[in-house]
Design a protein around this motif. Sequence first.
Motif, PDB file in Angstrom:
ATOM      1  N   ILE A   1      15.891  -4.213   9.031  1.00 55.83           N
ATOM      2  CA  ILE A   1      16.088  -3.338   7.867  1.00 55.83           C
ATOM      3  C   ILE A   1      16.288  -4.249   6.661  1.00 55.83           C
ATOM      4  N   GLN A   2      15.452  -4.074   5.630  1.00 51.96           N
ATOM      5  CA  GLN A   2      15.485  -4.963   4.478  1.00 51.96           C
ATOM      6  C   GLN A   2      15.643  -4.162   3.187  1.00 51.96           C
ATOM      7  N   TYR A   3      16.471  -4.677   2.324  1.00 53.17           N
ATOM      8  CA  TYR A   3      16.754  -4.050   1.024  1.00 53.17           C
ATOM      9  C   TYR A   3      15.880  -4.756  -0.013  1.00 53.17           C
ATOM     10  N   ASP A   4      15.037  -3.996  -0.721  1.00 48.82           N
ATOM     11  CA  ASP A   4      14.064  -4.584  -1.639  1.00 48.82           C
ATOM     12  C   ASP A   4      14.258  -4.020  -3.042  1.00 48.82           C
ATOM     13  N   PHE A   5      14.723  -4.881  -3.955  1.00 51.51           N
ATOM     14  CA  PHE A   5      14.836  -4.492  -5.366  1.00 51.51           C
ATOM     15  C   PHE A   5      13.704  -5.110  -6.184  1.00 51.51           C
ATOM     16  N   ASN A   6      12.783  -5.806  -5.505  1.00 45.70           N
ATOM     17  CA  ASN A   6      11.719  -6.528  -6.192  1.00 45.70           C
ATOM     18  C   ASN A   6      10.491  -5.663  -6.444  1.00 45.70           C
ATOM     19  N   GLN A   7       9.918  -5.103  -5.377  1.00 48.99           N
ATOM     20  CA  GLN A   7       8.634  -4.425  -5.535  1.00 48.99           C
ATOM     21  C   GLN A   7       8.687  -3.188  -6.429  1.00 48.99           C
ATOM     22  N   PRO A   8       9.793  -2.434  -6.442  1.00 49.41           N
ATOM     23  CA  PRO A   8       9.805  -1.284  -7.358  1.00 49.41           C
ATOM     24  C   PRO A   8       9.924  -1.662  -8.836  1.00 49.41           C
TER      25      PRO A   8
ATOM     26  N   MET B   1       0.823  -1.209   0.000  1.00 50.60           N
ATOM     27  CA  MET B   1       0.000   0.000   0.000  1.00 50.60           C
ATOM     28  C   MET B   1       0.858   1.261   0.000  1.00 50.60           C
ATOM     29  N   HIS B   2       1.996   1.200   0.644  1.00 46.62           N
ATOM     30  CA  HIS B   2       2.908   2.345   0.586  1.00 46.62           C
ATOM     31  C   HIS B   2       3.404   2.558  -0.840  1.00 46.62           C
ATOM     32  N   ASN B   3       3.601   1.464  -1.568  1.00 47.32           N
ATOM     33  CA  ASN B   3       4.024   1.594  -2.964  1.00 47.32           C
ATOM     34  C   ASN B   3       2.968   2.319  -3.797  1.00 47.32           C
ATOM     35  N   LEU B   4       1.699   2.073  -3.484  1.00 42.46           N
ATOM     36  CA  LEU B   4       0.637   2.759  -4.225  1.00 42.46           C
ATOM     37  C   LEU B   4       0.637   4.247  -3.917  1.00 42.46           C
ATOM     38  N   ILE B   5       0.976   4.613  -2.671  1.00 41.76           N
ATOM     39  CA  ILE B   5       1.092   6.034  -2.329  1.00 41.76           C
ATOM     40  C   ILE B   5       2.243   6.658  -3.119  1.00 41.76           C
ATOM     41  N   TYR B   6       3.382   5.969  -3.170  1.00 36.47           N
ATOM     42  CA  TYR B   6       4.528   6.483  -3.949  1.00 36.47           C
ATOM     43  C   TYR B   6       4.124   6.660  -5.412  1.00 36.47           C
ATOM     44  N   ARG B   7       3.400   5.700  -5.949  1.00 34.97           N
ATOM     45  CA  ARG B   7       3.071   5.683  -7.378  1.00 34.97           C
ATOM     46  C   ARG B   7       1.922   6.612  -7.738  1.00 34.97           C
TER      47      ARG B   7
ATOM     48  N   PHE C   1       5.403  -3.039  -9.189  1.00 37.35           N
ATOM     49  CA  PHE C   1       4.688  -1.770  -9.054  1.00 37.35           C
ATOM     50  C   PHE C   1       5.181  -0.703 -10.030  1.00 37.35           C
ATOM     51  N   ASN C   2       6.244  -1.009 -10.733  1.00 35.58           N
ATOM     52  CA  ASN C   2       6.787  -0.083 -11.737  1.00 35.58           C
ATOM     53  C   ASN C   2       6.990   1.311 -11.146  1.00 35.58           C
ATOM     54  N   LEU C   3       7.719   1.353 -10.010  1.00 36.59           N
ATOM     55  CA  LEU C   3       8.003   2.630  -9.357  1.00 36.59           C
ATOM     56  C   LEU C   3       9.140   3.330 -10.092  1.00 36.59           C
ATOM     57  N   GLU C   4       8.988   4.646 -10.244  1.00 36.29           N
ATOM     58  CA  GLU C   4       9.992   5.418 -10.982  1.00 36.29           C
ATOM     59  C   GLU C   4      10.209   6.772 -10.323  1.00 36.29           C
ATOM     60  N   TYR C   5      11.340   7.370 -10.651  1.00 34.99           N
ATOM     61  CA  TYR C   5      11.576   8.787 -10.357  1.00 34.99           C
ATOM     62  C   TYR C   5      12.283   9.386 -11.560  1.00 34.99           C
ATOM     63  N   VAL C   6      12.091  10.665 -11.747  1.00 37.15           N
ATOM     64  CA  VAL C   6      12.755  11.359 -12.852  1.00 37.15           C
ATOM     65  C   VAL C   6      14.126  11.791 -12.366  1.00 37.15           C
ATOM     66  N   ALA C   7      15.166  11.266 -13.005  1.00 38.02           N
ATOM     67  CA  ALA C   7      16.539  11.554 -12.608  1.00 38.02           C
ATOM     68  C   ALA C   7      16.956  12.943 -13.084  1.00 38.02           C
ATOM     69  N   ALA C   8      18.139  13.370 -12.660  1.00 35.26           N
ATOM     70  CA  ALA C   8      18.635  14.709 -13.012  1.00 35.26           C
ATOM     71  C   ALA C   8      18.778  14.884 -14.514  1.00 35.26           C
ATOM     72  N   ASP C   9      19.040  13.785 -15.229  1.00 33.36           N
ATOM     73  CA  ASP C   9      19.201  13.890 -16.679  1.00 33.36           C
ATOM     74  C   ASP C   9      17.892  13.716 -17.434  1.00 33.36           C
ATOM     75  N   GLY C  10      16.761  13.646 -16.707  1.00 30.56           N
ATOM     76  CA  GLY C  10      15.454  13.538 -17.338  1.00 30.56           C
ATOM     77  C   GLY C  10      14.992  12.123 -17.603  1.00 30.56           C
ATOM     78  N   THR C  11      15.848  11.147 -17.364  1.00 34.42           N
ATOM     79  CA  THR C  11      15.442   9.758 -17.582  1.00 34.42           C
ATOM     80  C   THR C  11      14.633   9.252 -16.390  1.00 34.42           C
ATOM     81  N   ARG C  12      13.884   8.184 -16.644  1.00 29.20           N
ATOM     82  CA  ARG C  12      13.094   7.571 -15.585  1.00 29.20           C
ATOM     83  C   ARG C  12      13.868   6.382 -15.013  1.00 29.20           C
ATOM     84  N   GLN C  13      14.067   6.392 -13.708  1.00 31.24           N
ATOM     85  CA  GLN C  13      14.874   5.371 -13.044  1.00 31.24           C
ATOM     86  C   GLN C  13      14.057   4.671 -11.961  1.00 31.24           C
ATOM     87  N   GLN C  14      14.502   3.488 -11.601  1.00 29.91           N
ATOM     88  CA  GLN C  14      13.827   2.698 -10.561  1.00 29.91           C
ATOM     89  C   GLN C  14      14.475   2.949  -9.213  1.00 29.91           C
TER      90      GLN C  14
END
Length: 656
Positions: free
Chosen positions: A499-506, A348-354, A511-524
């Motif tokens: 503390i857990q490191y998760d590379f799966n859910q994004p 559900m937190h992922n849905l808030i991020y997305r 959930f296809n989580l993204e952010y716009v990087a400084a160079d304009g690309t979309r990153q996970q």
Amino acid sequence: MTVNVVVNDEAREVEPGTKAWQLFADDPDVVAARIDGDLRDLSVELAGGQRVEPVAIDSPDGLDILRHSTAHVMAQAVQELFPDARLGIGPPIADGFYYDFDVAEPFVPEDLAKIETRMRKIVKEGQKFSRREVDDDAARVELADEPYKLELIGLKSDTDAAEGASVEVGDGGLSIYDNLKRDGSLAWKDLCRGPHLPTTKRIPAFALMRSAAAYWRGDERNKQLQRIYGTAWESKEALEQHQHRIEEAQRRDHRRLGNELDLYSFPDEIGSGMAVFHPKGGVIKREMEDYVRRRHLEEGFDYVGTPHISKDGLFHTSGHLPYYADTMFPPMEMENAEYRLKAMNCPMHNLIYRSRQRSYRELPLRFFEFGSVYRYEKSGVVHGLTRVRAMTQDDSHSYVTPEQAPAEVEHLLTFVTGLLRDFGLDDYYFELSTRDDAKPDKFIGSDEQWETATAVLETAARTFGVDLVPDPGGAAFYGPKISVQARDAIGRTWQMSTIQYDFNQPAADRFNLEYVAADGTRQQPVMIHSAKFGSIERFIGVLVEHYAGAFPPWLAPVQAVGIPVAERHVDYLRTLGQRLKGAGIRFEVDDSDERMQKKIRTAQTQKVPLMLIVGDNDVENDAVSFRYRSGEQENGVAVDEAVTRILEAIATKSQV
């Protein structure tokens, strides 16, 4: 001609056919050997080029071998006394061992006494543990009267199919251990991988503890067996110390103290593993919630809220189904869709991020909530507050760039260790849980992702100078984790913050989580889970046992109690109480008809940290007699000073 072996990093030449025991014949504490990394019996014949290390009886491996050997002795004693008993599984466990039996009637205390007496006879006989390898067909013939052993043979490639099965079967061949009398005749035998002690006479001290029912292979659909628990130690002194710790643990049992101190209860009408907090327990819970909410805000987290149920498709997207299906409550059918009680907050937190586009400028983005989650723990493992089905998690998730992940893990470790110290749990170590490479189907992600994530956690943890203990195979399916293992007042270890490191859910297929990087690309982004208390319920249970119910003033349900010497002093204490309550102090006046000394004993029984006793001189001088829980007392303390002392004890989180 001789062969070369390396013993404790020292090269040695030995005769062909030399047994491991011959290398350590002068050290009676050595009970096994680690040969090229594998634990082996001392009777194993050495080959050239091997690295050999002794295993002492008081080492962790040595104690496991001692306890597993004692479990075999117990099973032999049971079958000698109860010939119709059929054998289940008998592994070593923390501080002891158990063995499961299929018997006609449950064991009673008198049975355990007889079994223990027979065990002492077997130990005194000095029976030899002798290993021999067998193939599957031969094992089935030898163990034809042991249906549970036959079932294990069929499951040998899947040791997770039964708790403790790995001590008996596994990948590769099978072995049987014979207990041989001094004349070489067979006394008893069991399917087992070993290793074991050389002889039963090497068992220094043991005791049987209790019996309980246990389902075969931990499955409620299977037959219920009888499990006998025991303990074994390297010396009689160590056994006595352990028994003292058990007595102390019983005195601190949070279930008993919760009832005596009127903190919480577990009504049958609600269901197993679901607690209700009474007003005094509610004070502790509220103080913890207020504390951790404030600390999260101070550490840059945003408070969010999510519902208790969701369409179950959400948990397919996150990957938790089917991995966690067995520990989730069954689905509910509503409006042509299946819903589930949530067992975790992260989807559900992922849905808030997305919910909107994110920029690298927002990261780290940190969400936090008190999330109520529900997990279907089996009835056999539900235990007071420390293993429940309904719990409240102080759950948080940090969304960061891959470059920010190391600093975020350090930030979280600083946060959780500071929290534990504030609650009086300042003796701890870190445990690093990684995947089991032999079971790739239980974990997702590439080798590179796991290597990167594990390295980030390990590097951050080592900066704290705290012991870092490996836990291979203990990771979540989606990534490695660090857990903080805290020791309580009597030395027991509890898993607290994680503390857990998760590379799966994004990921794009989740959930296809993204952010716009400084160079304009979309990153996970990388997602980092953290729970400071874990569950508030469990943390309270641990604290009750750590403090034996005697909470420090800042957590105590009643921080101070007023005790009048006579009834005429009650009004003075009530007036004082208004001032104390105005300062935020939880204060009560004992205006019962009991004598003063009985009131003091009642306050001590209820573990109230501070007492204010008032007589004629105190009323005349605007003072109190200031008494601590320990019994220390100072008379004639001015009221202003008394208030200051109480507030200081609360503010500094001191234990009085």
